[in-house]
Design a protein around this motif. Structure first.
Motif, PDB file in Angstrom:
ATOM      1  N   GLY A  20       7.655  -2.589  -7.268  1.00  0.00           N
ATOM      2  CA  GLY A  20       7.671  -1.902  -8.550  1.00  0.00           C
ATOM      3  C   GLY A  20       6.948  -0.575  -8.545  1.00  0.00           C
ATOM      4  N   SER A  21       6.557  -0.104  -7.366  1.00  0.00           N
ATOM      5  CA  SER A  21       5.755   1.111  -7.273  1.00  0.00           C
ATOM      6  C   SER A  21       5.938   1.748  -5.902  1.00  0.00           C
ATOM      7  CB  SER A  21       4.272   0.784  -7.503  1.00  0.00           C
ATOM      8  OG  SER A  21       3.432   1.825  -7.068  1.00  0.00           O
ATOM      9  N   ILE A  22       6.176   3.053  -5.869  1.00  0.00           N
ATOM     10  CA  ILE A  22       6.304   3.757  -4.601  1.00  0.00           C
ATOM     11  C   ILE A  22       4.967   3.771  -3.865  1.00  0.00           C
ATOM     12  CG2 ILE A  22       6.753   6.014  -3.542  1.00  0.00           C
ATOM     13  CD1 ILE A  22       8.860   6.506  -5.666  1.00  0.00           C
ATOM     14  N   SER A  23       3.873   3.924  -4.588  1.00  0.00           N
ATOM     15  CA  SER A  23       2.560   3.976  -3.938  1.00  0.00           C
ATOM     16  C   SER A  23       2.230   2.643  -3.278  1.00  0.00           C
ATOM     17  CB  SER A  23       1.476   4.355  -4.948  1.00  0.00           C
ATOM     18  OG  SER A  23       1.405   3.407  -5.998  1.00  0.00           O
ATOM     19  N   ARG A  24       2.518   1.518  -3.948  1.00  0.00           N
ATOM     20  CA  ARG A  24       2.246   0.216  -3.353  1.00  0.00           C
ATOM     21  C   ARG A  24       3.165  -0.034  -2.167  1.00  0.00           C
ATOM     22  NH1 ARG A  24       1.795  -2.071  -8.629  1.00  0.00           N
ATOM     23  NH2 ARG A  24       3.747  -3.194  -8.339  1.00  0.00           N
ATOM     24  N   ALA A  25       4.416   0.379  -2.276  1.00  0.00           N
ATOM     25  CA  ALA A  25       5.350   0.212  -1.165  1.00  0.00           C
ATOM     26  C   ALA A  25       4.896   1.032   0.037  1.00  0.00           C
ATOM     27  CB  ALA A  25       6.758   0.626  -1.589  1.00  0.00           C
ATOM     28  N   ALA A  26       4.428   2.246  -0.211  1.00  0.00           N
ATOM     29  CA  ALA A  26       3.955   3.097   0.877  1.00  0.00           C
ATOM     30  C   ALA A  26       2.770   2.457   1.592  1.00  0.00           C
ATOM     31  CB  ALA A  26       3.570   4.473   0.335  1.00  0.00           C
ATOM     32  N   ALA A  27       1.853   1.891   0.818  1.00  0.00           N
ATOM     33  CA  ALA A  27       0.684   1.244   1.424  1.00  0.00           C
ATOM     34  C   ALA A  27       1.108   0.045   2.271  1.00  0.00           C
ATOM     35  CB  ALA A  27      -0.292   0.805   0.334  1.00  0.00           C
ATOM     36  N   ALA A  28       2.075  -0.747   1.761  1.00  0.00           N
ATOM     37  CA  ALA A  28       2.532  -1.931   2.487  1.00  0.00           C
ATOM     38  C   ALA A  28       3.233  -1.562   3.787  1.00  0.00           C
ATOM     39  CB  ALA A  28       3.470  -2.754   1.605  1.00  0.00           C
ATOM     40  N   LEU A  29       3.959  -0.437   3.776  1.00  0.00           N
ATOM     41  CA  LEU A  29       4.718  -0.030   4.958  1.00  0.00           C
ATOM     42  C   LEU A  29       3.922   0.864   5.897  1.00  0.00           C
ATOM     43  CD1 LEU A  29       8.140   0.735   3.229  1.00  0.00           C
ATOM     44  CD2 LEU A  29       7.600  -1.208   4.696  1.00  0.00           C
ATOM     45  N   GLY A  30       2.726   1.251   5.477  1.00  0.00           N
ATOM     46  CA  GLY A  30       1.900   2.113   6.318  1.00  0.00           C
ATOM     47  C   GLY A  30       2.343   3.561   6.317  1.00  0.00           C
ATOM     48  N   HIS A  31       2.985   4.006   5.222  1.00  0.00           N
ATOM     49  CA  HIS A  31       3.428   5.393   5.098  1.00  0.00           C
ATOM     50  C   HIS A  31       2.604   6.100   4.027  1.00  0.00           C
ATOM     51  CE1 HIS A  31       6.601   4.186   7.649  1.00  0.00           C
ATOM     52  NE2 HIS A  31       7.467   3.769   6.727  1.00  0.00           N
ATOM     53  N   SER A  32       2.691   7.414   4.010  1.00  0.00           N
ATOM     54  CA  SER A  32       2.129   8.154   2.889  1.00  0.00           C
ATOM     55  C   SER A  32       3.139   8.108   1.740  1.00  0.00           C
ATOM     56  CB  SER A  32       1.854   9.608   3.277  1.00  0.00           C
ATOM     57  OG  SER A  32       3.080  10.299   3.519  1.00  0.00           O
ATOM     58  N   GLN A  33       2.657   8.289   0.515  1.00  0.00           N
ATOM     59  CA  GLN A  33       3.569   8.271  -0.630  1.00  0.00           C
ATOM     60  C   GLN A  33       4.623   9.377  -0.549  1.00  0.00           C
ATOM     61  OE1 GLN A  33       1.680   7.677  -4.411  1.00  0.00           O
ATOM     62  NE2 GLN A  33       3.421   8.463  -5.576  1.00  0.00           N
ATOM     63  N   PRO A  34       4.247  10.633  -0.181  1.00  0.00           N
ATOM     64  CA  PRO A  34       5.285  11.675  -0.044  1.00  0.00           C
ATOM     65  C   PRO A  34       6.334  11.328   1.002  1.00  0.00           C
ATOM     66  CG  PRO A  34       3.111  12.671  -0.188  1.00  0.00           C
ATOM     67  CD  PRO A  34       2.892  11.200  -0.030  1.00  0.00           C
ATOM     68  N   ALA A  35       5.917  10.713   2.124  1.00  0.00           N
ATOM     69  CA  ALA A  35       6.881  10.352   3.169  1.00  0.00           C
ATOM     70  C   ALA A  35       7.859   9.305   2.667  1.00  0.00           C
ATOM     71  CB  ALA A  35       6.148   9.842   4.407  1.00  0.00           C
ATOM     72  N   LEU A  36       7.352   8.315   1.917  1.00  0.00           N
ATOM     73  CA  LEU A  36       8.239   7.283   1.391  1.00  0.00           C
ATOM     74  C   LEU A  36       9.173   7.864   0.333  1.00  0.00           C
ATOM     75  CD1 LEU A  36       8.805   4.247   1.705  1.00  0.00           C
ATOM     76  CD2 LEU A  36       7.415   3.875  -0.318  1.00  0.00           C
TER      77      LEU A  36
END
Length: 284
Positions: A20-36
């Motif tokens: 439900g959140s790009i920031s949480r997804a980025a953290a889970a995948l080990g990416h930065s938010q801009p990259a995701l």
């Protein structure tokens, strides 16, 4: 010009939807938010449609996104299954015990496809509580069990940590005091971290619905009876929320019946479960 769907882009999309959140997804995948965010834009350009609504409170699916989501999940599951099934043809019987939470559509489809690729192999699925998994292993009804390691008598072959995510109907007022909860019935040790997270945030709670069935828990949450905590793969579209305290990860483990080391069928099924578990962790 035809375009291919990259699994990395699909994983970014599914993870964003489930969390439900790009920031949480980025953290889970080990990416930065801009990259995701860039990956999501690339996917939308490839598909030719906007897939997500982006807002200050998170992301939600567009109509095109709702249609596309099951295909994305299917492709990711097939990718994991294809790697596991690329080995030699296997035969025999394999009983697989799974906790209710882990019986996602992607897993069921992957196991069905595995059976189709190996017609000489018979898979028997048993779902239920941790104590049932322990008993079924001891009796030899199942040869593999994937569940909470607390209930396993055998030492696990491997463990994994998976995220929990909140799911609640948009119509549910999450400021209610006490907060109504929809949970799996006992024995379910994942209830404790949910209670602890709420109490640490000073939120009182009241369990208003309990069931041993995943479908019943999802239906109750969808109907607005209360909020629930699920593996991200089981959070239905449109019900993810980040308005409640963050939840800790939970541990699952896989064990095998004594004396089954080197069995080609069990090895293949275990590899498939490991890849699907890794996929679940990555898209959390």
């Amino acid at each position: 010009m035809a375009h291919d769907l990259e699994t990395a882009l699909l994983r970014a999309f599914v993870s964003s939807v489930r969390s439900g959140s790009i920031s949480r997804a980025a953290a889970a995948l080990g990416h930065s938010q801009p990259a995701l965010s860039n990956q999501l834009r690339r996917l939308e350009r490839t598909v030719g449609q906007r897939l997500l609504h982006r807002g200050t409170t998170g992301v939600s699916l567009t109509k095109s996104g709702e249609i596309f989501l099951p295909y994305a999940e299917r492709i990711l599951a097939l990718s994991a299954q294809g790697l596991a099934a690329a080995g030699p043809v296997v035969t025999g019987h394999c009983g697989v015990g799974l906790m209710e939470d882990f019986v996602t559509p992607s897993l069921v489809e992957a196991l069905s496809d595995f059976s189709g690729l190996h017609p000489g192999a018979k898979l028997e699925l048993v779902t239920g509580s941790g104590p049932l998994m322990k008993q079924s292993l001891a009796e030899g009804r199942i040869q593999l069990a994937l569940c909470d390691p607390f209930y396993l008598a055998e030492a696990p072959r491997w463990t994994a940590r998976l995220p929990l995510a909140w799911s609640a109907a948009r119509t549910l007022d999450l400021r209610q005091d006490p907060l109504p909860l929809v949970l799996f019935s006992q024995p379910c040790r994942w209830r404790i971290p949910v209670f602890d997270a709420l109490e640490a945030a000073g939120i009182r709670w009241d369990v208003v619905f309990e069931s041993t069935a995943l479908g019943a828990v999802q239906a109750a949450a969808r109907a607005g009876l209360g909020a629930t905590a699920l593996l991200p793969a089981n959070v239905e579209p449109g019900t993810a929320t980040d308005e409640l305290p963050a939840l800790p990860e939970v541990e699952i483990a896989l064990t095998r019946h004594t004396g089954t080391d080197g069995d080609p069928l069990l090895d293949a099924v275990e590899n498939l479960l490991r890849r699907l578990t890794d996929l679940t962790a990555a898209t959390g």
